[in-house]
Design an enzyme around this catalytic site. Structure first.
Site, short mmCIF file in Angstrom:
data_model
loop_
_atom_site.label_atom_id
_atom_site.label_comp_id
_atom_site.label_asym_id
_atom_site.label_seq_id
_atom_site.Cartn_x
_atom_site.Cartn_y
_atom_site.Cartn_z
N CYS B 90 0.86 -0.95 0.09
CA CYS B 90 -0.13 -0.02 -0.01
C CYS B 90 0.71 1.25 0.03
O CYS B 90 1.42 1.48 -0.99
CB CYS B 90 -0.83 0.04 1.10
SG CYS B 90 -2.54 0.93 0.97
N HIS B 191 -3.59 -5.33 1.08
CA HIS B 191 -3.41 -5.91 2.63
C HIS B 191 -4.39 -6.90 3.05
O HIS B 191 -4.88 -7.65 2.39
CB HIS B 191 -3.39 -4.67 3.43
CG HIS B 191 -4.75 -4.00 3.36
ND1 HIS B 191 -5.03 -2.51 2.79
CD2 HIS B 191 -5.99 -3.86 4.03
CE1 HIS B 191 -6.13 -2.38 3.12
NE2 HIS B 191 -6.69 -3.12 3.89
#
Ligand SMILES: [Zn+2]
Lengths: 453, 251
Positions: B90, B191
């Protein structure tokens, strides 16, 4: 103040509020608190200010503990000030506040739970006597930036509220920063179970250094540091202004509820209720909106607990962790919970090592994997009722097998017992209930499936 | 000597439970009898030497702070150049690239481990379940990747990297690819944390870091979770396709 003293427009708005709520209840569209408030505010946008005029008003806000603290404070002031107007159903936005005020006796004191984002508006329009600021941390939906923004909005609101007493948690740097500018702060040592959102100094962007527990205290190199508390808990006692001690006896379990009670007692004090009277009344509260309720689920006794965010999970793990018995943990990821359960990895489930955990709810597979890496013995059972039953069976078997002091629990005998569904007053009976912790919708699912509720 | 798994700046880059990646790696090593330790490396100290580095997600301010600290520190770039595996997720993925956007869209200098540049994507943010089929040679044979994405960036891949995967459901880099790989540096928007949902990817990284052949583990629970998430993402994709057809038909 009497309802007739309201301006005509506000009077009409009150009638609309009550009417719409009654209609919404009648049509089975829920508990009827939001719709009416919404309609009332549409008729008179100034309705809240009109309804609050002439009342003693306390607002309670924070990320965790607001429902419980609101309830404790409402009960604490009832003796001295009479029944309080309060949004007991947890609708903590202006619609809910309108309903609470419009349906209460004129002039009754108001103890209102307030969503963190609505504090500035309500402080400005209601000029409350007291604002209780419990804590600030992330939940599943908002992250740290948002939390800091909330703190700075509180700070601006309090700077413009010279009449308002701010009862504030001295252990939470974000809360302390917000309340630092209040004309009349009352500092309570109310603990901080989640530091991850508080390490950045709100005053200078530096890093806050925390003392290692059990020592309290924190400070930043810029000079911003923990205010000296006026109210704190020492051993069994609540210590209030002038070092006065009151034995704090609660039915609600856990250290965090004792800290909530300390905040409520400080707020009651600001409203003129002596600590011993407030504490005596708070001791009568056994559950709050189903939290800590002893219920029967699928024939097994359970104590239900709600954790909505990492800080709340840490508090509840602290509460259940001294034991050895099985625990049920329920996880959903609906809109109200946040669709992304990656926060499970922020919660120290490692603390459950040594216990048998039944993972349940719609996202029990995520939890099962999390528990695997926490090396906690567990089983995934998607259906929450079956999960409670399995834990109860293990609890009974464990107690019989180990020959522990607690009375053996015969799961079959509990089945269909007359207590079905009804919450049982008081602290848990020794050896009986299974501890069940759920996030928001998982908790409410179980509460609604507890027979008879 | 024990395998050192370094979680980089958890107080800045740990928004989405990404610290879990470090825990997954350490346990999967230990369960195979490989001695491993988890080092959580705070931003105000020099980054320790490690055998595998993990970077997670973070918000705009902390992301910038992390990028500046990593560039000043130099440890991570040197380790990656020497072949130490890096997993960047991310915001961590964005900062190990050449540049990434500030809150106002202005480009900021990255750490430069991956030949990628990230720009601010038009609203709305990419939020939701993501499925992607591995593409990169180094990861050939890996099963479908599953995760959750939550970002506002489009990432363009330069010639120095391979895409990690092809997006099946979700957004990823924004051009139908997801993540990037160069050598032993892996960047991804997934994630969840990504390694808990994709243990095979965890084992690739562990294999690189330890140089050992890894015995299989009983991943029944991960498999159950994967099946559930793959089905949910496919349902989501069908629902989105249906909505698009209805929209087109109404126009
Ligand atoms: Zn400071």
């Amino acid at each position: 103040m009497n309802a007739l003293a309201l301006p005509p427009r506000a009077r009409a708005a009150v009638l609309v509020t009550r009417g719409v709520n009654a209609l919404s209840r009648h049509l089975g569209m829920g508990s009827g608190t939001v719709a009416g408030g919404h309609a009332g505010l549409a008729v008179d946008p100034e309705l809240l200010a009109h309804l609050a005029a002439g009342r003693r008003v306390a607002l309670v806000t924070g990320t965790n503990g607001k429902t419980t603290t609101t309830r404790l404070l409402a009960v604490a002031v009832e003796g001295a000030l009479g029944p309080a107007a309060t949004n007991a159903t947890g609708s903590n936005m202006p619609q809910g506040h309108v309903t609470a005020l419009a349906t209460s006796p004129p002039g009754a004191a108001a103890v209102l739970e307030v969503d963190e984002g609505y504090v500035p508006g309500l402080v400005a329009s209601l000029t409350p006597d007291v604002v209780v600021l419990l804590n600030l941390s992330r939940d599943q939906l908002d992250r740290t930036n948002e939390v800091r923004m909330v703190a700075s909005r509180w700070r601006r609101a309090l700077a413009d509220a010279p009449r308002t007493v701010a009862v504030a948690n001295a252990d939470d740097p974000l809360v302390a920063w917000a309340a630092q500018v209040a004309a009349r702060p009352v500092w309570v040592a109310a603990g901080l179970s989640w530091r991850a959102d508080a390490v950045g100094c709100p005053a200078c962007e530096g890093r806050i250094a925390f003392a290692e527990p059990p020592a309290a205290g924190w400070s930043c190199t810029c000079g911003f540091s923990r205010p000296a508390p006026d109210v704190w808990i020492e051993g069994e006692d609540l210590v209030t202004a002038g070092g006065r001690r009151t034995r704090l006896r609660l039915q609600l379990p856990g250290r965090f509820n004792r800290l909530n009670a300390a905040m409520a007692a400080a707020a009651a004090g600001a409203l003129g209720v002596p600590a011993d009277e407030a504490v005596a009344r708070m001791g009568t509260v056994g559950e709050v909106a189903g939290r800590f309720a002893l219920v029967t689920v699928g024939g097994s006794r359970a104590r239900l607990m709600l954790a909505k965010n990492p800080a709340g999970w840490v508090e509840l793990l602290d509460l259940v962790c001294p034991g050895h018995d099985p625990v049920v943990v329920g996880i959903n990821a609906r809109a109200a919970d946040g669709r992304d359960p990656s926060w499970l990895w922020d919660v120290p489930f490692e603390r459950l090592a040594g216990r048998f955990v039944v993972a349940t709810g719609e996202r029990c597979r995520d939890l099962a994997v999390r528990l695997r890496y926490a090396e906690v013995d567990h089983r995934a059972v998607p259906d929450p009722v079956a999960a409670v039953r399995l834990a109860a069976m293990r609890l009974g078997a464990g107690r019989r097998g180990a020959g522990t002091a607690g009375a053996p629990v015969d799961v079959m005998a509990v089945d269909g017992a007359p207590v079905d569904g009804a919450p049982v007053d008081g602290a848990p009976v020794d050896g009986a209930p299974v501890d069940v912790i759920g996030n928001y919708t998982a908790f409410h699912d179980l509460l609604s499936r507890a027979a008879g509720r | 000597m024990s395998l050192r798994v370094v979680v980089v700046y958890p107080e800045l880059l740990g928004t989405y439970g990404d610290g879990g990646n470090g825990r997954v790696l350490v346990h999967r090593a230990r369960w195979r009898g490989i001695d491993a330790e988890l080092l959580e490396a705070p931003a105000d100290r020099r980054l320790p030497a490690g055998d595998l580095y993990c970077l997670g997600g973070g918000e705009d301010g902390p992301q910038l702070q992390a990028a500046e600290s990593l560039r000043d520190d130099g440890t991570l770039a040197a380790a990656a150049a020497a072949g130490t595996p890096v997993l960047a997720v991310c915001a961590g993925y964005q900062i190990v690239g050449r540049s990434f956007p500030a809150a106002d869209g202005r480009p900021l200098e990255g750490v430069g481990l991956l030949d990628v540049t990230t720009v601010k994507a038009p609203a709305p943010r990419a939020v939701g379940e993501i499925l992607a089929e591995p593409l990169a040679q180094a990861l050939a044979g890996l099963p479908t990747l599953t995760g959750f994405e939550n970002h506002g960036g489009h990432t363009r891949l330069g010639p120095g990297v391979d895409p990690l995967a092809r997006v099946v459901a979700g957004v990823g880099n924004g051009d139908g690819t997801e993540g990037a790989v160069a050598g032993r540096v892996v960047g991804t928007y997934l994630h969840g944390p990504v390694l808990a949902r994709n243990p095979a990817l965890a084992d690739v990284l562990l294999g690189w870091a330890s140089g050992a052949a890894l015995a299989p583990l009983d991943d029944t629970e991960e498999e159950a979770l994967r099946e559930e998430r793959l089905a949910a993402a496919r349902r989501g994709r069908r629902a989105a396709a249906f909505r698009r057809r209805v929209e087109a038909w109404r126009r």
